[in-house]
Motif scaffolding. Structure first.
Motif, PDB file in Angstrom:
ATOM      1  N   UNK A 131      17.223 -30.585  98.817  1.00  0.00           N
ATOM      2  CA  UNK A 131      17.215 -29.661  99.408  1.00  0.00           C
ATOM      3  C   UNK A 131      16.709 -28.400  99.070  1.00  0.00           C
ATOM      4  N   UNK A 132      17.156 -27.877  98.060  1.00  0.00           N
ATOM      5  CA  UNK A 132      16.930 -26.305  97.735  1.00  0.00           C
ATOM      6  C   UNK A 132      15.143 -26.829  97.030  1.00  0.00           C
ATOM      7  N   UNK A 133      14.675 -27.481  97.020  1.00  0.00           N
ATOM      8  CA  UNK A 133      13.549 -27.834  96.317  1.00  0.00           C
ATOM      9  C   UNK A 133      13.070 -27.499  97.695  1.00  0.00           C
ATOM     10  N   UNK A 134      13.460 -28.639  98.836  1.00  0.00           N
ATOM     11  CA  UNK A 134      12.987 -28.143  99.687  1.00  0.00           C
ATOM     12  C   UNK A 134      12.286 -26.993 100.531  1.00  0.00           C
ATOM     13  N   UNK A 135      13.451 -25.961 100.047  1.00  0.00           N
ATOM     14  CA  UNK A 135      13.679 -24.210 100.948  1.00  0.00           C
ATOM     15  C   UNK A 135      12.381 -23.921 100.031  1.00  0.00           C
ATOM     16  N   UNK A 136      12.643 -24.001  99.153  1.00  0.00           N
ATOM     17  CA  UNK A 136      11.820 -23.391  97.516  1.00  0.00           C
ATOM     18  C   UNK A 136       9.959 -22.971  98.759  1.00  0.00           C
ATOM     19  N   UNK A 137       9.718 -24.839  98.248  1.00  0.00           N
ATOM     20  CA  UNK A 137       8.196 -25.125  98.808  1.00  0.00           C
ATOM     21  C   UNK A 137       8.244 -24.670 100.007  1.00  0.00           C
ATOM     22  N   UNK A 138       9.311 -24.479 100.720  1.00  0.00           N
ATOM     23  CA  UNK A 138       8.112 -23.799 102.682  1.00  0.00           C
ATOM     24  C   UNK A 138       8.652 -22.202 102.320  1.00  0.00           C
ATOM     25  N   UNK A 139       9.287 -21.559 101.310  1.00  0.00           N
ATOM     26  CA  UNK A 139       8.834 -20.033 101.169  1.00  0.00           C
ATOM     27  C   UNK A 139       7.879 -20.045  99.946  1.00  0.00           C
ATOM     28  N   UNK A 140       7.235 -21.151  99.406  1.00  0.00           N
ATOM     29  CA  UNK A 140       5.408 -20.952  98.287  1.00  0.00           C
ATOM     30  C   UNK A 140       4.861 -21.124  99.237  1.00  0.00           C
ATOM     31  N   UNK A 141       4.830 -22.165 100.073  1.00  0.00           N
ATOM     32  CA  UNK A 141       3.942 -21.807 101.260  1.00  0.00           C
ATOM     33  C   UNK A 141       3.837 -21.139 102.073  1.00  0.00           C
ATOM     34  N   UNK A 142       4.875 -20.100 102.365  1.00  0.00           N
ATOM     35  CA  UNK A 142       4.507 -19.267 103.702  1.00  0.00           C
ATOM     36  C   UNK A 142       4.017 -17.896 102.348  1.00  0.00           C
ATOM     37  N   UNK A 143       4.782 -17.506 101.436  1.00  0.00           N
ATOM     38  CA  UNK A 143       3.914 -16.453 100.667  1.00  0.00           C
ATOM     39  C   UNK A 143       2.491 -16.604 100.378  1.00  0.00           C
ATOM     40  N   UNK A 144       1.873 -18.156 100.246  1.00  0.00           N
ATOM     41  CA  UNK A 144       0.567 -18.986 100.671  1.00  0.00           C
ATOM     42  C   UNK A 144      -0.304 -18.388 101.362  1.00  0.00           C
ATOM     43  N   UNK A 145      -0.034 -18.356 103.151  1.00  0.00           N
ATOM     44  CA  UNK A 145      -0.050 -18.505 103.948  1.00  0.00           C
ATOM     45  C   UNK A 145      -0.790 -17.017 104.098  1.00  0.00           C
ATOM     46  N   UNK A 146       0.397 -16.190 103.602  1.00  0.00           N
ATOM     47  CA  UNK A 146       0.379 -14.980 103.782  1.00  0.00           C
ATOM     48  C   UNK A 146      -0.188 -13.902 102.662  1.00  0.00           C
ATOM     49  N   UNK A 147      -0.461 -14.505 101.259  1.00  0.00           N
ATOM     50  CA  UNK A 147      -1.746 -13.859 100.471  1.00  0.00           C
ATOM     51  C   UNK A 147      -2.787 -14.224 100.796  1.00  0.00           C
ATOM     52  N   UNK A 148      -3.533 -15.409 101.620  1.00  0.00           N
ATOM     53  CA  UNK A 148      -4.735 -15.907 102.246  1.00  0.00           C
ATOM     54  C   UNK A 148      -4.761 -14.258 103.700  1.00  0.00           C
ATOM     55  N   UNK A 149      -3.896 -14.912 104.326  1.00  0.00           N
ATOM     56  CA  UNK A 149      -3.733 -13.745 105.263  1.00  0.00           C
ATOM     57  C   UNK A 149      -4.262 -12.068 104.910  1.00  0.00           C
ATOM     58  N   UNK A 150      -3.715 -11.517 103.152  1.00  0.00           N
ATOM     59  CA  UNK A 150      -4.470 -10.250 103.532  1.00  0.00           C
ATOM     60  C   UNK A 150      -5.114 -10.393 102.662  1.00  0.00           C
ATOM     61  N   UNK A 151      -6.139 -11.824 101.560  1.00  0.00           N
ATOM     62  CA  UNK A 151      -7.289 -11.399 101.078  1.00  0.00           C
ATOM     63  C   UNK A 151      -8.208 -11.255 102.068  1.00  0.00           C
ATOM     64  N   UNK A 152      -7.559 -12.166 103.405  1.00  0.00           N
ATOM     65  CA  UNK A 152      -8.788 -11.678 104.214  1.00  0.00           C
ATOM     66  C   UNK A 152      -8.979 -10.754 104.989  1.00  0.00           C
ATOM     67  N   UNK A 153      -8.166  -9.938 105.021  1.00  0.00           N
ATOM     68  CA  UNK A 153      -8.128  -8.205 105.737  1.00  0.00           C
ATOM     69  C   UNK A 153      -8.811  -7.459 104.349  1.00  0.00           C
ATOM     70  N   UNK A 154      -8.762  -8.117 102.810  1.00  0.00           N
ATOM     71  CA  UNK A 154      -8.814  -6.732 103.006  1.00  0.00           C
ATOM     72  C   UNK A 154     -10.483  -6.861 102.583  1.00  0.00           C
ATOM     73  N   UNK A 155     -10.863  -8.518 102.748  1.00  0.00           N
ATOM     74  CA  UNK A 155     -12.305  -8.412 102.401  1.00  0.00           C
ATOM     75  C   UNK A 155     -13.282  -7.596 103.752  1.00  0.00           C
ATOM     76  N   UNK A 156     -12.314  -8.277 104.545  1.00  0.00           N
ATOM     77  CA  UNK A 156     -12.767  -7.320 105.988  1.00  0.00           C
ATOM     78  C   UNK A 156     -12.827  -6.036 105.792  1.00  0.00           C
ATOM     79  N   UNK A 157     -11.395  -5.451 105.622  1.00  0.00           N
ATOM     80  CA  UNK A 157     -12.027  -3.488 104.639  1.00  0.00           C
ATOM     81  C   UNK A 157     -12.433  -2.836 104.777  1.00  0.00           C
ATOM     82  N   UNK A 158     -13.382  -4.029 103.192  1.00  0.00           N
ATOM     83  CA  UNK A 158     -13.869  -3.605 101.956  1.00  0.00           C
ATOM     84  C   UNK A 158     -15.479  -4.031 102.274  1.00  0.00           C
ATOM     85  N   UNK A 159     -15.947  -5.090 103.475  1.00  0.00           N
ATOM     86  CA  UNK A 159     -17.373  -5.422 104.415  1.00  0.00           C
ATOM     87  C   UNK A 159     -17.651  -4.091 105.060  1.00  0.00           C
TER      88      UNK A 159
END
Length: 241
Positions: free
Chosen positions: A157-185
Protein backbone atom coordinates in the motif's frame (compact mmCIF):
# COMPACT_ATOMS: atom_id res chain seq x y z
CA UNK A 1 16.06 14.25 -38.19
CA UNK A 2 15.29 15.64 -41.66
CA UNK A 3 18.23 17.31 -43.38
CA UNK A 4 17.14 19.51 -46.28
CA UNK A 5 19.11 22.22 -48.01
CA UNK A 6 17.55 24.99 -45.91
CA UNK A 7 16.34 23.55 -42.58
CA UNK A 8 17.05 20.58 -40.36
CA UNK A 9 13.88 19.35 -38.62
CA UNK A 10 13.78 17.25 -35.46
CA UNK A 11 11.88 15.04 -34.81
CA UNK A 12 10.11 13.79 -37.94
CA UNK A 13 7.36 12.14 -35.86
CA UNK A 14 5.13 14.13 -33.53
CA UNK A 15 4.70 11.80 -30.56
CA UNK A 16 1.78 12.52 -28.24
CA UNK A 17 1.38 10.52 -24.99
CA UNK A 18 -2.36 10.07 -25.54
CA UNK A 19 -4.77 10.65 -22.64
CA UNK A 20 -8.51 11.27 -22.82
CA UNK A 21 -9.86 14.77 -22.05
CA UNK A 22 -6.40 16.31 -21.75
CA UNK A 23 -4.42 18.71 -23.92
CA UNK A 24 -1.06 17.27 -24.96
CA UNK A 25 1.90 19.12 -26.47
CA UNK A 26 5.12 18.22 -28.20
CA UNK A 27 7.86 20.32 -29.78
CA UNK A 28 9.75 20.67 -33.06
CA UNK A 29 13.11 22.33 -33.58
CA UNK A 30 14.08 23.95 -36.86
CA UNK A 31 17.76 24.66 -37.57
CA UNK A 32 18.79 27.04 -40.35
CA UNK A 33 21.93 25.65 -41.98
CA UNK A 34 22.37 28.54 -44.43
CA UNK A 35 23.57 32.15 -44.34
CA UNK A 36 20.15 33.33 -45.57
CA UNK A 37 16.91 34.25 -43.87
CA UNK A 38 14.48 31.30 -44.23
CA UNK A 39 10.69 31.62 -43.97
CA UNK A 40 8.62 28.62 -42.87
CA UNK A 41 4.96 27.64 -42.76
CA UNK A 42 3.29 24.67 -41.01
CA UNK A 43 0.13 23.04 -42.37
CA UNK A 44 -1.92 20.13 -41.02
CA UNK A 45 -4.64 17.85 -42.37
CA UNK A 46 -6.70 18.48 -39.21
CA UNK A 47 -6.40 22.19 -38.25
CA UNK A 48 -9.30 22.09 -35.75
CA UNK A 49 -7.57 19.40 -33.71
CA UNK A 50 -4.13 21.02 -33.38
CA UNK A 51 -2.73 24.38 -32.37
CA UNK A 52 0.71 25.26 -33.81
CA UNK A 53 2.73 28.14 -32.31
CA UNK A 54 4.16 29.72 -34.33
CA UNK A 55 2.70 28.30 -37.56
CA UNK A 56 4.72 30.78 -39.66
CA UNK A 57 7.98 32.56 -38.96
CA UNK A 58 11.53 33.44 -39.93
CA UNK A 59 14.60 31.41 -38.96
CA UNK A 60 17.67 33.62 -38.90
CA UNK A 61 20.94 32.46 -40.52
CA UNK A 62 22.73 29.71 -38.54
CA UNK A 63 20.10 29.81 -35.77
CA UNK A 64 17.21 27.67 -34.48
CA UNK A 65 13.49 28.07 -33.87
CA UNK A 66 11.24 25.97 -31.59
CA UNK A 67 7.64 25.15 -32.54
CA UNK A 68 5.06 23.89 -30.03
CA UNK A 69 2.27 21.66 -31.38
CA UNK A 70 -0.69 21.18 -29.01
CA UNK A 71 -3.39 18.56 -29.55
CA UNK A 72 -6.79 19.51 -28.17
CA UNK A 73 -8.38 17.29 -25.51
CA UNK A 74 -10.00 14.23 -27.11
CA UNK A 75 -13.25 12.65 -25.89
CA UNK A 76 -12.70 9.26 -27.52
CA UNK A 77 -9.68 7.04 -27.95
CA UNK A 78 -8.73 6.20 -31.56
CA UNK A 79 -9.00 2.64 -32.83
CA UNK A 80 -5.82 0.69 -32.13
CA UNK A 81 -4.15 3.98 -31.09
CA UNK A 82 -3.53 4.78 -34.76
CA UNK A 83 -3.57 8.34 -36.12
CA UNK A 84 -3.78 9.37 -39.78
CA UNK A 85 -3.13 13.09 -39.16
CA UNK A 86 -0.13 14.60 -40.92
CA UNK A 87 1.77 17.86 -40.96
CA UNK A 88 3.58 19.61 -43.82
CA UNK A 89 6.41 22.04 -43.14
CA UNK A 90 7.34 24.33 -46.04
CA UNK A 91 10.44 26.52 -46.13
CA UNK A 92 11.80 29.06 -48.62
CA UNK A 93 14.62 31.59 -48.78
CA UNK A 94 13.58 35.20 -48.17
CA UNK A 95 15.10 38.67 -48.14
CA UNK A 96 17.59 39.65 -45.44
CA UNK A 97 15.90 41.53 -42.62
CA UNK A 98 12.49 39.96 -43.32
CA UNK A 99 10.09 39.49 -40.38
CA UNK A 100 7.07 37.27 -39.73
CA UNK A 101 4.85 40.16 -40.90
CA UNK A 102 6.43 39.94 -44.37
CA UNK A 103 5.33 36.31 -44.87
CA UNK A 104 2.50 35.72 -47.35
CA UNK A 105 1.00 32.76 -49.20
CA UNK A 106 2.62 33.76 -52.50
CA UNK A 107 6.09 33.05 -51.06
CA UNK A 108 5.23 29.31 -50.89
CA UNK A 109 3.64 29.14 -54.36
CA UNK A 110 5.65 26.75 -56.51
CA UNK A 111 3.74 27.71 -59.65
CA UNK A 112 5.06 31.26 -59.29
CA UNK A 113 8.60 29.89 -59.66
CA UNK A 114 9.58 29.88 -55.98
CA UNK A 115 11.88 27.09 -54.76
CA UNK A 116 9.95 25.62 -51.84
CA UNK A 117 11.39 22.88 -49.63
CA UNK A 118 8.80 20.56 -48.05
CA UNK A 119 8.91 17.99 -45.26
CA UNK A 120 6.05 15.71 -44.15
CA UNK A 121 5.63 14.84 -40.47
CA UNK A 122 3.64 11.93 -39.01
CA UNK A 123 1.55 11.95 -35.84
CA UNK A 124 2.11 9.00 -33.50
CA UNK A 125 0.20 8.19 -30.32
CA UNK A 126 2.19 6.62 -27.51
CA UNK A 127 1.02 5.29 -24.17
CA UNK A 128 1.52 7.64 -21.21
CA UNK A 129 4.15 6.58 -18.65
CA UNK A 130 2.71 4.10 -16.13
CA UNK A 131 3.52 3.94 -12.42
CA UNK A 132 5.24 0.78 -11.14
CA UNK A 133 2.87 -2.08 -10.41
CA UNK A 134 2.13 -2.43 -6.66
CA UNK A 135 1.60 -6.19 -7.05
CA UNK A 136 4.80 -8.25 -6.63
CA UNK A 137 5.75 -10.15 -9.78
CA UNK A 138 6.27 -13.42 -7.93
CA UNK A 139 6.86 -14.96 -4.56
CA UNK A 140 9.76 -16.99 -3.33
CA UNK A 141 9.56 -20.71 -4.01
CA UNK A 142 7.83 -22.65 -1.24
CA UNK A 143 6.29 -19.63 0.43
CA UNK A 144 2.55 -19.32 0.89
CA UNK A 145 0.85 -16.66 -1.26
CA UNK A 146 -1.61 -15.95 1.54
CA UNK A 147 1.15 -15.55 4.10
CA UNK A 148 3.13 -13.30 1.75
CA UNK A 149 0.09 -11.11 1.15
CA UNK A 150 -0.63 -10.69 4.87
CA UNK A 151 3.01 -9.94 5.64
CA UNK A 152 3.50 -7.35 2.89
CA UNK A 153 0.03 -5.83 2.67
CA UNK A 154 1.01 -2.60 4.43
CA UNK A 155 4.28 -2.29 2.49
CA UNK A 156 2.52 -2.71 -0.90
CA UNK A 157 0.00 0.00 0.00
CA UNK A 158 2.82 2.42 0.82
CA UNK A 159 4.59 1.57 -2.41
CA UNK A 160 1.41 2.23 -4.35
CA UNK A 161 1.00 5.68 -2.75
CA UNK A 162 4.64 6.54 -3.45
CA UNK A 163 4.38 5.35 -7.04
CA UNK A 164 1.22 7.39 -7.61
CA UNK A 165 2.89 10.46 -6.16
CA UNK A 166 5.97 9.94 -8.33
CA UNK A 167 3.79 9.55 -11.43
CA UNK A 168 1.92 12.79 -10.65
CA UNK A 169 5.20 14.64 -10.15
CA UNK A 170 6.46 13.25 -13.47
CA UNK A 171 3.37 14.55 -15.28
CA UNK A 172 3.74 17.97 -13.65
CA UNK A 173 7.41 18.09 -14.72
CA UNK A 174 6.41 17.21 -18.30
CA UNK A 175 3.79 19.99 -18.36
CA UNK A 176 6.31 22.50 -17.00
CA UNK A 177 8.84 21.44 -19.64
CA UNK A 178 6.29 22.03 -22.41
CA UNK A 179 5.39 25.44 -20.97
CA UNK A 180 9.07 26.34 -20.68
CA UNK A 181 9.69 25.38 -24.29
CA UNK A 182 6.71 27.47 -25.40
CA UNK A 183 8.06 30.44 -23.42
CA UNK A 184 11.56 29.97 -24.90
CA UNK A 185 10.05 29.83 -28.40
CA UNK A 186 8.11 33.05 -27.78
CA UNK A 187 11.16 34.84 -26.37
CA UNK A 188 13.31 33.66 -29.28
CA UNK A 189 10.75 34.96 -31.75
CA UNK A 190 10.57 38.32 -29.96
CA UNK A 191 14.38 38.53 -29.94
CA UNK A 192 14.53 37.80 -33.66
CA UNK A 193 11.89 40.46 -34.35
CA UNK A 194 13.84 42.98 -32.27
CA UNK A 195 17.04 42.22 -34.22
CA UNK A 196 15.23 42.62 -37.51
CA UNK A 197 13.65 45.92 -36.40
CA UNK A 198 17.10 47.14 -35.34
CA UNK A 199 18.49 46.29 -38.79
CA UNK A 200 15.65 48.18 -40.47
CA UNK A 201 16.24 51.22 -38.26
CA UNK A 202 19.92 51.21 -39.17
CA UNK A 203 19.07 51.10 -42.87
CA UNK A 204 16.59 53.98 -42.49
CA UNK A 205 19.15 56.05 -40.56
CA UNK A 206 21.72 55.44 -43.31
CA UNK A 207 19.22 56.59 -45.96
CA UNK A 208 18.41 59.71 -43.91
CA UNK A 209 22.12 60.47 -43.50
CA UNK A 210 22.70 60.19 -47.24
CA UNK A 211 19.67 62.38 -47.98
CA UNK A 212 20.97 64.98 -45.50
CA UNK A 213 24.35 65.08 -47.26
CA UNK A 214 22.63 65.67 -50.61
CA UNK A 215 20.54 68.49 -49.14
CA UNK A 216 23.66 70.14 -47.74
CA UNK A 217 25.32 70.10 -51.19
CA UNK A 218 22.20 71.64 -52.74
CA UNK A 219 22.04 74.44 -50.14
CA UNK A 220 25.75 75.27 -50.63
CA UNK A 221 25.30 75.54 -54.39
CA UNK A 222 22.31 77.88 -54.06
CA UNK A 223 24.26 80.00 -51.55
CA UNK A 224 27.14 80.42 -54.03
CA UNK A 225 24.73 81.48 -56.80
CA UNK A 226 23.04 84.05 -54.51
CA UNK A 227 26.41 85.52 -53.48
CA UNK A 228 27.44 85.78 -57.15
CA UNK A 229 24.22 87.52 -58.14
CA UNK A 230 24.53 89.92 -55.21
CA UNK A 231 28.09 90.79 -56.30
CA UNK A 232 26.96 91.51 -59.87
CA UNK A 233 24.14 93.76 -58.64
CA UNK A 234 26.45 95.71 -56.30
CA UNK A 235 28.99 96.19 -59.11
CA UNK A 236 26.30 97.46 -61.43
CA UNK A 237 25.05 99.93 -58.81
CA UNK A 238 28.55 101.23 -58.09
CA UNK A 239 29.18 101.84 -61.82
CA UNK A 240 25.91 103.79 -62.12
CA UNK A 241 26.79 105.93 -59.21
Amino acid sequence: MSTGELLSIEPLELKFPFELKKQISCSLQLSNKTDNYVAFKVKTTNPKKYCVRPNTGIVLPRSTCDIIVTMQAQKEAPTDMQCKDKFLLQSVKTNDGATAKDINAEMFNKEAGHVVEECKLRVVYVSPPQPPSPVPEGSEEGSSPRGSGSDNGHVNGSEFVNATKAFSERLETHDRTVEARALISKLTEEKNNAIQQNNKLRQELELLRRAGNKNRVGVSFVFVICVGLLGIILGYIMKRS
